[in-house]
Motif scaffolding. Structure first.
Motif, PDB file in Angstrom:
ATOM      1  N   GLU A 184      29.019  27.509  12.299  1.00 38.60           N
ATOM      2  CA  GLU A 184      27.989  28.348  12.888  1.00 38.60           C
ATOM      3  C   GLU A 184      27.932  29.678  12.147  1.00 38.60           C
ATOM      4  N   ALA A 185      26.751  30.188  11.992  1.00 35.80           N
ATOM      5  CA  ALA A 185      26.583  31.478  11.323  1.00 35.80           C
ATOM      6  C   ALA A 185      27.095  32.584  12.234  1.00 35.80           C
ATOM      7  N   PRO A 186      27.925  33.496  11.723  1.00 39.26           N
ATOM      8  CA  PRO A 186      28.438  34.584  12.569  1.00 39.26           C
ATOM      9  C   PRO A 186      27.321  35.544  12.960  1.00 39.26           C
ATOM     10  N   ASP A 187      27.443  36.101  14.151  1.00 37.29           N
ATOM     11  CA  ASP A 187      26.435  37.054  14.612  1.00 37.29           C
ATOM     12  C   ASP A 187      26.517  38.369  13.843  1.00 37.29           C
ATOM     13  N   ASP A 188      27.726  38.776  13.508  1.00 39.39           N
ATOM     14  CA  ASP A 188      27.921  40.047  12.811  1.00 39.39           C
ATOM     15  C   ASP A 188      28.882  39.810  11.647  1.00 39.39           C
ATOM     16  N   PRO A 189      28.395  39.242  10.543  1.00 31.36           N
ATOM     17  CA  PRO A 189      29.295  38.883   9.440  1.00 31.36           C
ATOM     18  C   PRO A 189      29.930  40.113   8.799  1.00 31.36           C
ATOM     19  N   GLN A 249      29.672  38.360   1.626  1.00 32.05           N
ATOM     20  CA  GLN A 249      30.185  38.055   2.959  1.00 32.05           C
ATOM     21  C   GLN A 249      31.629  37.584   2.846  1.00 32.05           C
TER      22      GLN A 249
END
Length: 339
Positions: free
Chosen positions: A295-300, A278
């Motif tokens: 925050e975790a990305p929606d579309d890494p 990533q």
């Protein structure tokens, strides 16, 4: 200046691999199986005299000497050589006394390699058993200042693992071919332990001044044990070509969207792993208004990467473009000459 320049042995070769008279029985048998012709060990090219056309080794079995013409400047003279199993100064018997080919005289002074420069100055290097030179066959007794010719093999540190081999797999690399099993009992592997794969010893002799032209190198044997030289290569660089820096993970930006699409190679080193990771933008992360864990990305976004262990003088080739490893590791980033 080219990075590598083979040094022809020319008329100094005086023995054939098939001639056993200078060697102990196990050494004589292993010599015949050593690699020959044009080879590359640890990224360094060597040109061995092809067997079958007469003599193909330079052998010194007594306290004699010989000069090998060089005629060029460089930072290291890299030797592919070996010594006999029989020792003169041992206090633990001979290798042949053991099932495993044990080195019984480590540190035994076998020769001096004397580098003669164009200005008449000389540089003398002692050649010692299990340090700068080693026996053709050893049982887990590799050289302290040299390497076996077998290159590093990559192994998947996440598995799968042979039984009892998890720990060894965690380095990501291994010298030679990985074992099939880590639990083979000695009684079930008597032949393998008594006859491990033979190896050229690869030793890089550092020259004190890389700007001075080397006229020749004089091999002065002590006669304590027979030694043989199969090939010599002159290396031009800033560091020992056999010394690898610690493993580093490197992102390959602009090389492709997937690691599988990237063609990558390194001359003086090994690529332990190639994978997609990533992508992480440290500047944006620090400037983000969301603090804390984030925050975790929606579309890494993912990017190709490699795990690399190499000499500081290595050249990394990515999709045909060359990148010098030293500046890359020193600064943390680098761009190929062609952009």
């Amino acid at each position: 200046m080219p990075k590598f320049k083979p040094v022809p042995l020319g008329s100094t070769v005086n023995a054939a691999r098939s001639d056993p008279r200078h060697w102990g029985p196990k050494t004589a048998g292993a010599i015949a199986k050593l690699p020959k012709g044009v080879q590359k060990f640890w990224g360094i090219p060597f040109e061995f005299v092809t067997p079958g056309s007469g003599n193909d080794l330079l052998v010194l079995a007594d306290d004699s000497s010989v000069e090998i013409a060089v005629g060029a400047a460089g930072s290291h003279l890299v030797f592919a050589h070996f010594c006999d199993e029989k020792a003169s100064t041992t206090v633990a018997g001979q290798s042949a006394d053991y099932l495993n080919p044990v080195i019984t005289a480590p540190g035994e002074h076998l020769a001096d390699y004397v580098v003669v420069f164009e200005d008449g100055s000389e540089h003398r290097q002692r050649i010692r058993r299990r340090f700068e030179i080693n026996q053709v066959q050893t049982r887990m007794q590799s050289g302290f200042t040299s390497r076996q010719h077998q290159d590093l093999s990559t192994v998947p540190f996440r598995g799968p693992y042979p039984d009892n081999a998890w720990g060894r797999w965690q380095t990501g690399v291994m010298v030679g071919d990985p074992p099939v099993s880590g639990r083979t009992a000695a009684r079930d592997d008597r032949h393998g332990r008594a006859n491990p794969a033979g190896s050229w010893t690869i030793y890089a002799l550092e020259l004190p001044d890389s700007s001075k032209k080397v006229t020749n190198v004089r091999i002065e044997a002590t006669g304590a044990a027979a030694i043989a030289i199969g090939a010599i290569t002159l290396f031009s660089g800033q560091n020992n070509p056999l010394r690898h820096l610690p493993l580093e993970s490197i992102e390959l930006e602009g090389a492709g969207t997937s690691a599988d699409e990237i063609e990558v190679d390194v001359d003086l080193g090994v690529i332990a792993r190639k994978r997609n990771i990533q992508h992480f933008d440290g500047t944006n992360w620090l400037n983000s208004p969301v603090k804390g864990w984030g925050e975790a990305p929606d579309d890494p976004e993912h990017i190709g990467s490699i795990d690399l262990a190499a000499s500081a003088d290595a050249t990394l080739t990515v999709n045909g473009s060359e990148i010098e490893v030293g500046p890359l590791l020193e600064s943390g980033e680098a761009v190929s000459n062609d952009g």
